[in-house]
Design an enzyme around this catalytic site. Sequence first.
Site: not given
Length: 260
Positions: A58, A148, A197, A214
Amino acid sequence: MKDIKRIEKLLDQLRIKEKDSEARKIFAEVFDERTLKTLYKLSAKGYIQALGGVVSTGKEANVFYADGSINGEFKPLAVKIYRIETSEFFKMDEYLFGDRRFDMRRVSKKELIFTWVEKEFRNLERAFNAGVNVPEPYTYLKNVVLMEFLGEDERPYPTIFELKRDLSEVTDVEELYSRIKEHLTRLYRKAELVHADLSEYNIVLKDNDPYFIDMGQAVLTDHPLANSYLERDLRNLIRFFSRYGIKESFEELISSVKGD
């Protein structure tokens, strides 16, 4: 020349699963010396046993797979590494300022990245402890978060965006939508967080169960912009699931999540 030699030395100290020269070249190009030192410290502490390949890339961060060890037990890890030099840190401001957990009065660019990493870890920890489906957080250091790994055989589980054409064939979409609402409600009421988001790109399907990923930009429910972020998250869900015939108004959904 000295920089190259130092990086080569750090690469030698890291256990890298792919030993060929192309893999080494990728690591040397992606990681600066500070990041390699951070990874080496995490390796020396026993968390990272062997660093693997790229899971995702990203603008602000890359995620790598690693064989890991947590409390002496083997764990597949997601190693999320934020770029210190190239991250668009100005986009992080609105999610950090207004968060009572952090003092943002005097923060350099580098410190802002480190604060963001701490914020992501603490958000994951808060959500995980509240029973929300998120990757379990293990530790963080400077610009690196270990969590994880959601996947099998070093391959990540798909997002619902990646499955969108076949979603109704691989899972019960109504049940999936209901489970997402359940975890959103838990995130809001019990963890007291808004994802900020959430969309089809940040929901992973593991064994027909949704997981939120995220979490760096997630804010506390008392953040000044929490309500506008929540509205955006919910409208994203309504937009995506409407293509599968699921009809729920924004008013109904926000009432369900907030419990009004």
